[in-house]
Design a protein around this motif. Structure first.
Motif, PDB file in Angstrom:
ATOM      1  N   ASP A  75      13.324 114.007  29.267  1.00 16.04           N
ATOM      2  CA  ASP A  75      12.518 113.530  30.390  1.00 16.04           C
ATOM      3  C   ASP A  75      12.812 112.070  30.706  1.00 16.04           C
ATOM      4  O   ASP A  75      12.845 111.663  31.882  1.00 16.04           O
ATOM      5  N   ALA A  76      13.028 111.260  29.669  1.00 14.39           N
ATOM      6  CA  ALA A  76      13.343 109.846  29.896  1.00 14.39           C
ATOM      7  C   ALA A  76      14.685 109.688  30.606  1.00 14.39           C
ATOM      8  O   ALA A  76      14.835 108.846  31.501  1.00 14.39           O
ATOM      9  N   ALA A  77      15.658 110.523  30.223  1.00 15.42           N
ATOM     10  CA  ALA A  77      16.968 110.455  30.892  1.00 15.42           C
ATOM     11  C   ALA A  77      16.852 110.872  32.355  1.00 15.42           C
ATOM     12  O   ALA A  77      17.472 110.268  33.246  1.00 15.42           O
ATOM     13  N   HIS A  78      16.054 111.910  32.610  1.00 16.75           N
ATOM     14  CA  HIS A  78      15.836 112.364  33.989  1.00 16.75           C
ATOM     15  C   HIS A  78      15.146 111.291  34.819  1.00 16.75           C
ATOM     16  O   HIS A  78      15.559 110.994  35.953  1.00 16.75           O
ATOM     17  N   ALA A  79      14.114 110.676  34.253  1.00 15.95           N
ATOM     18  CA  ALA A  79      13.390 109.639  34.975  1.00 15.95           C
ATOM     19  C   ALA A  79      14.252 108.397  35.187  1.00 15.95           C
ATOM     20  O   ALA A  79      14.203 107.766  36.247  1.00 15.95           O
ATOM     21  N   GLN A  80      15.064 108.042  34.172  1.00 19.17           N
ATOM     22  CA  GLN A  80      15.908 106.860  34.299  1.00 19.17           C
ATOM     23  C   GLN A  80      16.970 107.053  35.376  1.00 19.17           C
ATOM     24  O   GLN A  80      17.288 106.122  36.125  1.00 19.17           O
ATOM     25  N   GLN A  81      17.498 108.261  35.472  1.00 14.30           N
ATOM     26  CA  GLN A  81      18.457 108.548  36.546  1.00 14.30           C
ATOM     27  C   GLN A  81      17.783 108.435  37.908  1.00 14.30           C
ATOM     28  O   GLN A  81      18.377 107.911  38.863  1.00 14.30           O
ATOM     29  N   TRP A  82      16.555 108.894  38.014  1.00 16.91           N
ATOM     30  CA  TRP A  82      15.831 108.782  39.282  1.00 16.91           C
ATOM     31  C   TRP A  82      15.537 107.322  39.622  1.00 16.91           C
ATOM     32  O   TRP A  82      15.607 106.917  40.783  1.00 16.91           O
ATOM     33  N   LEU A  83      15.243 106.497  38.601  1.00 16.89           N
ATOM     34  CA  LEU A  83      14.900 105.100  38.831  1.00 16.89           C
ATOM     35  C   LEU A  83      16.081 104.267  39.327  1.00 16.89           C
ATOM     36  O   LEU A  83      15.871 103.181  39.883  1.00 16.89           O
TER      37      LEU A  83
ATOM     38  N   VAL B  21       6.039 101.280  33.997  1.00 17.52           N
ATOM     39  CA  VAL B  21       7.118 102.266  34.069  1.00 17.52           C
ATOM     40  C   VAL B  21       7.945 102.243  32.782  1.00 17.52           C
ATOM     41  O   VAL B  21       8.301 103.295  32.230  1.00 17.52           O
ATOM     42  N   SER B  22       8.257 101.058  32.295  1.00 18.10           N
ATOM     43  CA  SER B  22       9.026 100.951  31.048  1.00 18.10           C
ATOM     44  C   SER B  22       8.247 101.558  29.880  1.00 18.10           C
ATOM     45  O   SER B  22       8.828 102.238  29.016  1.00 18.10           O
ATOM     46  N   TRP B  23       6.933 101.352  29.855  1.00 18.29           N
ATOM     47  CA  TRP B  23       6.120 101.936  28.778  1.00 18.29           C
ATOM     48  C   TRP B  23       6.102 103.453  28.863  1.00 18.29           C
ATOM     49  O   TRP B  23       6.169 104.138  27.831  1.00 18.29           O
ATOM     50  N   LEU B  24       6.017 103.992  30.070  1.00 15.65           N
ATOM     51  CA  LEU B  24       6.037 105.445  30.232  1.00 15.65           C
ATOM     52  C   LEU B  24       7.352 106.037  29.720  1.00 15.65           C
ATOM     53  O   LEU B  24       7.359 107.132  29.129  1.00 15.65           O
ATOM     54  N   LEU B  25       8.440 105.340  29.935  1.00 15.55           N
ATOM     55  CA  LEU B  25       9.730 105.840  29.464  1.00 15.55           C
ATOM     56  C   LEU B  25       9.795 105.870  27.941  1.00 15.55           C
ATOM     57  O   LEU B  25      10.429 106.759  27.357  1.00 15.55           O
ATOM     58  N   THR B  26       9.142 104.917  27.279  1.00 11.05           N
ATOM     59  CA  THR B  26       9.147 104.912  25.805  1.00 11.05           C
ATOM     60  C   THR B  26       8.309 106.038  25.233  1.00 11.05           C
ATOM     61  O   THR B  26       8.523 106.449  24.082  1.00 11.05           O
ATOM     62  N   ARG B  27       7.363 106.566  26.011  1.00  9.53           N
ATOM     63  CA  ARG B  27       6.498 107.635  25.531  1.00  9.53           C
ATOM     64  C   ARG B  27       7.043 109.024  25.857  1.00  9.53           C
ATOM     65  O   ARG B  27       6.462 110.026  25.452  1.00  9.53           O
ATOM     66  N   ALA B  28       8.145 109.096  26.583  1.00  6.72           N
ATOM     67  CA  ALA B  28       8.688 110.378  27.032  1.00  6.72           C
ATOM     68  C   ALA B  28       9.702 110.912  26.035  1.00  6.72           C
ATOM     69  O   ALA B  28      10.221 110.182  25.183  1.00  6.72           O
TER      70      ALA B  28
END
Length: 376
Positions: A218-226, A207-214
């Motif tokens: 999109d990373a901010a949206h995913a981080q808020q969801w996490l 999951v952390s690797w996916l956030l670095t590739r976004a």
């Protein structure tokens, strides 16, 4: 003389039939189904349901625009002004219902996994199921530009989370397969827990690797969801989680006797005629699907599935984790955490932050308690 001698031979403290029946709990029979009626447990479940309804109404009433509890009940019954109906029915009701469904789903999933694996530390978030669902959801969120909004987005994230949770569960199940102490082939319970913890750590790294590739958005949206937040809860995200909870409740209710039998040792369970591996797979699949869809609705909420069954077990004083009471306690925990996150702190916090802050010390308590039992 003979009569006197015969009377003397009768035991003076022999229990009568009334004394024997007095210690037996009443039973309820409906057709071929019968169950022992435990008045204390029933009253506890009723009290939990009443507490949940009170928190549910309070969660709807409290906010920037405060509404009296009496008016909340009036609006839920079809009354109230147009402004009140808009605030309650369109804004706050989906959030409160989502909190109930997600909390109940995580509590139920935790009760099933802990009952089957005979381990109070076995829960969807510690076994990697929640991380698998998060990995699938984040892959969709950051890989497809957030997949838009509305029902299609909710269904896309839910499908990805469900697939991620199920695939993770299958992987852990296969890795835990081996030869048990009795010489039979099957899932080794302690090994499954250890493998689940390892898979959980690996998936969190993915999951952390996916956030670095976004991208940044999109990373901010995913981080808020996490973080596990109810801020974006609406009817479209509620429906898949409610369906998952309903299916899991039906499967668990239909396998109630089997679930009780699985709480015993392997030999006892086999003598009772239970197909252990098949029933384990069915119940675990229901728990995994339920937890995955709950995670897709609001993001990962840590420690709810871990703590709810243990709290319910202590409240009802049962030998195993009660499913219905665990679902109620899980719903109470999430609704209460949402209420605290919005009212107690200076700024509104994600509900996942509150559940993690409370659940962390509870995990330490379980670890210490388990260690003491092992050393006695």
């Amino acid at each position: 003389m003979a009569n006197t001698r015969g009377s003397a031979q009768l035991p003076s403290a022999a229990p009568t039939s009334v004394d024997t029946v007095r210690g037996v709990r009443p039973a309820v029979r409906v057709g071929r189904i019968s169950a022992v009626l435990r008045i204390g447990a029933v009253l506890t479940v009723v009290a939990l349901a009443a507490t949940l309804f009170g928190l549910f109404a309070l969660d709807i009433a409290v906010g920037e625009f405060r509404i009296p509890l009496g008016r909340v009940l009036d609006v839920l019954g079809g009354g109230g002004t147009r402004a009140q109906r808009f605030v309650i029915m369109d804004s706050r009701l989906p959030r409160a219902l989502t909190a109930i469904v997600v909390g109940a789903a995580l509590g139920l999933a935790g009760a099933v996994t802990q009952s089957i694996l005979h381990n109070p530390l076995a829960s969807p978030d510690l076994l990697g199921i929640t991380s698998g669902a998060s990995c699938g959801a984040v892959a969709v969120l950051v890989g497809m530009g957030g997949v838009g909004t509305g029902t299609a987005a909710a269904l896309g994230v839910s499908a990805a989370a469900l697939a991620g949770g199920l695939l993770t569960a299958v992987l852990i199940y296969l890795l835990a397969w081996g030869r048990t102490a009795t010489g039979d082939s099957g899932v080794m319970e302690f090994r499954l827990v250890l493998i689940g913890i390892g898979v959980n750590a690996a998936l969190l790294s993915v999951v952390s690797w996916l956030l670095t590739r976004a991208t940044l958005t999109d990373a901010a949206h995913a981080q808020q969801w996490l973080t596990g937040s109810l801020n974006a809860a609406d009817w479209s995200s509620l429906v898949p989680a409610a369906i998952g909870l309903g299916v899991a409740l039906l499967v668990t209710a239909g396998s109630a006797r089997t679930l009780v039998a699985l709480r015993f040792g392997t030999d006892t369970t086999r003598i009772l005629g239970v197909r252990i591996q098949t029933q384990q797979a069915i119940l675990l699949a229901a728990a995994v699907g339920c937890a995955a869809l709950a995670t897709a609705a609001v993001g990962p909420l840590g420690f709810v599935g871990l703590a709810a069954p243990q709290i319910a077990r202590r409240l009802l004083r049962t030998p195993g984790e009660p499913v219905v009471a665990s679902a109620l306690v899980g719903a109470i925990a999430v609704v209460g955490a949402d209420l605290l996150a919005r009212t107690v702190f200076p700024v509104s916090l994600p509900v996942g932050v509150v559940t993690a802050a409370v659940g962390g010390p509870f995990l330490l308590y379980l670890l210490v308690r388990t260690n003491r039992k092992a050393t006695l």
